[in-house]
Enzyme design. Structure first.
Site, PDB file in Angstrom:
ATOM      1  N   LEU A 229       0.986  -1.445   0.032  1.00 34.86           N
ATOM      2  CA  LEU A 229      -0.060  -0.324  -0.043  1.00 34.86           C
ATOM      3  C   LEU A 229       1.254   1.638  -0.066  1.00 34.86           C
ATOM      4  O   LEU A 229       0.787   2.133   1.170  1.00 34.86           O
ATOM      5  CB  LEU A 229      -0.835   0.124   1.528  1.00 34.86           C
ATOM      6  CG  LEU A 229      -1.914  -1.013   1.134  1.00 34.86           C
ATOM      7  CD1 LEU A 229      -2.977  -0.917   2.508  1.00 34.86           C
ATOM      8  CD2 LEU A 229      -2.862  -0.803  -0.268  1.00 34.86           C
ATOM      9  N   CYS A 230       1.783   1.313  -0.644  1.00 34.75           N
ATOM     10  CA  CYS A 230       2.431   2.536  -1.153  1.00 34.75           C
ATOM     11  C   CYS A 230       3.334   2.828  -2.712  1.00 34.75           C
ATOM     12  O   CYS A 230       4.377   2.999  -2.614  1.00 34.75           O
ATOM     13  CB  CYS A 230       3.903   2.607   0.046  1.00 34.75           C
ATOM     14  SG  CYS A 230       4.944   0.886  -0.764  1.00 34.75           S
ATOM     15  N   GLY A 231       1.821   2.592  -3.245  1.00 36.66           N
ATOM     16  CA  GLY A 231       1.901   2.927  -4.480  1.00 36.66           C
ATOM     17  C   GLY A 231       3.061   2.263  -5.089  1.00 36.66           C
ATOM     18  O   GLY A 231       2.889   1.217  -4.793  1.00 36.66           O
TER      19      GLY A 231
END
Lengths: 140, 286
Positions: B87-89
């Site tokens: 969940l950090c691109g």
């Protein structure tokens, strides 16, 4: 006022001291050393112990180090302090642990890596992210 | 009222998701600040270390350390720093892309590659690729201690000492600013020589007990400090990337809620209109 030398004490995680002192005592691996200003360049590991600074006005300051390195230049003394006790056995154990972890990750033996396939997969993931970004912008 | 209840439930669920993403955004923002502080705190050590090693490169030691000798490259090693969580691109993907491109170059020359992974994402990616992982560190958390990294670094240094690898790279995200992170590949071994003319006169340190021991200790710490610095920097990158990703997720959820609300209102209006017309026509029939 006597001559002073610049002293830096740093550890990997933070800066501990930066300033001047007339005399620096450090627990070098071969025995305690006292460093006066304009000492000849020297490099030695430190063992666990006390770094003692005599600052101007005969005040003394103490810092505990668990080991590290001492670099002496004529006008700068640098103490690179460790953040933990280091010993050959301990380091060895840590390395073995890292290796063991790696082995558990590689259940099937390491074969030939298909870099082209990996690149394609990553390109796809990037394209997905771009598409999402694009969708977001056009919706506005 | 057609589907009114379903739409309402859907709106509720999107609202809940939005609450989660906006909470994650705020958590990431505060963690990023702390990570940046840690990054700054680690800087003096790295700088001092670099200057000592810089002095050393310009001294004329009677003993040449293996870390300073360029060898013919038969095998290379990579230390890849990634995040533990997703969940950090595109943060980790960017790093992997850079590594794979560089690995492919070596592969084309017939050079084999060893990997040491730091962070779960790198571990699972390279395990899936069947890479030869020789060291691994997971779950380093938000505030790793410098000594936690010793093991995985030592694996690589030992491989270098034993001649199993002839070159070592460190790959991590460079924290440019909150919005920008840049995948970065740095050669750490052999030490890239720096030329500083001002220090060229003939001098050397006094080594206690002897040059070999001192240099072993020093250069080991030098590499560890580089790796520690890169891990701390990578955490700051991870947090800021997550903050941005979660911000856009929160915005997206807001858009979806607006759209659903519109559909819901229309459906409600249609139902009311229909009811009225039914009553009116019913009354007219009486």
């Amino acid at each position: 006022m006597g001559m002073t030398t610049h002293v830096n004490i740093v550890s990997a995680e933070e800066e501990i001291f930066s300033g001047t002192a007339e005399m620096v005592f450090a627990p070098a691996i071969m025995g305690e050393v006292g460093i006066a200003p304009r000492h000849t360049p020297m490099l030695t590991p430190l063992k666990a112990g006390e770094v003692r600074l005599q600052t101007a006005g005969k005040e003394e300051q103490f810092f505990y180090v668990s080991g590290g390195m001492l670099e002496v230049q004529p006008h700068v003394v640098t103490v690179l302090a460790d953040t933990a006790i280091r010993a050959h056995d301990l380091d060895e154990a840590a390395a073995l642990e890292a290796q063991k972890q790696a082995e558990s990750a590689l259940k099937d033996s390491a074969g030939k890596v298909d870099y082209a396939k990996a690149q394609a997969e990553l390109a796809e993931a990037m394209a997905q992210l771009k598409a999402i970004e694009h969708l977001r912008k056009t919706k506005r | 009222m057609a589907g009114g209840k379903e739409i309402r439930t859907k709106i509720e669920s999107v609202k809940n998701t939005q609450k989660i993403t906006s909470a994650m955004e705020m958590v990431a923002a505060s963690k990023m600040r702390k990570a940046k502080d840690r990054m700054d705190a680690a800087r003096p050590y790295a700088e001092k270390m670099r200057s000592v090693v810089g002095h050393l490169a310009n001294a004329h030691p009677e003993y040449k350390h293996p870390f300073m000798i360029e060898r013919e490259v038969k095998r290379v090693g990579y230390i890849v720093v990634s995040s533990d969580r997703g969940l950090c691109g595109g943060l980790n993907i960017n790093v992997f892309k850079a590594v794979i491109a560089s690995m492919k170059e070596w592969d084309d020359k017939g050079v084999d590659v060893d990997v040491c992974t730091i962070g779960k994402k790198a571990a699972s990616f390279f395990a899936r690729l069947n890479s030869n992982i020789i060291g691994k560190l997971d779950d380093y958390g938000d505030a790793p201690r410098a000594h936690e990294l010793i093991g995985s670094v030592k694996v690589m240094l030992d491989a270098y000492y034993e001649g199993k690898i002839d070159r070592l790279y460190l790959v991590f995200n460079d924290f440019v600013n909150t919005m920008t992170q840049q995948a970065h590949i740095e050669q750490i071994l052999p030490l890239p020589a720096e030329d500083d003319e001002s220090l060229k006169h003939h001098w050397d340190y006094i080594y206690e007990p002897d040059a070999k021991n001192v240099l072993d200790e020093l250069l080991m710490r030098y590499v560890e400090s580089l790796v520690y610095q890169s891990v701390v920097e990578n955490i700051a990158c991870e947090m800021s990337a997550r903050m941005i990703a979660m911000k856009s997720a929160t915005d997206n959820a807001g858009d979806i809620i607006d759209e659903l609300q519109l559909i819901y209102n229309k459906a409600r209006q249609a139902a009311i209109t229909q009811e009225i017309s039914e009553i009116v026509s019913g009354a007219a029939a009486v």
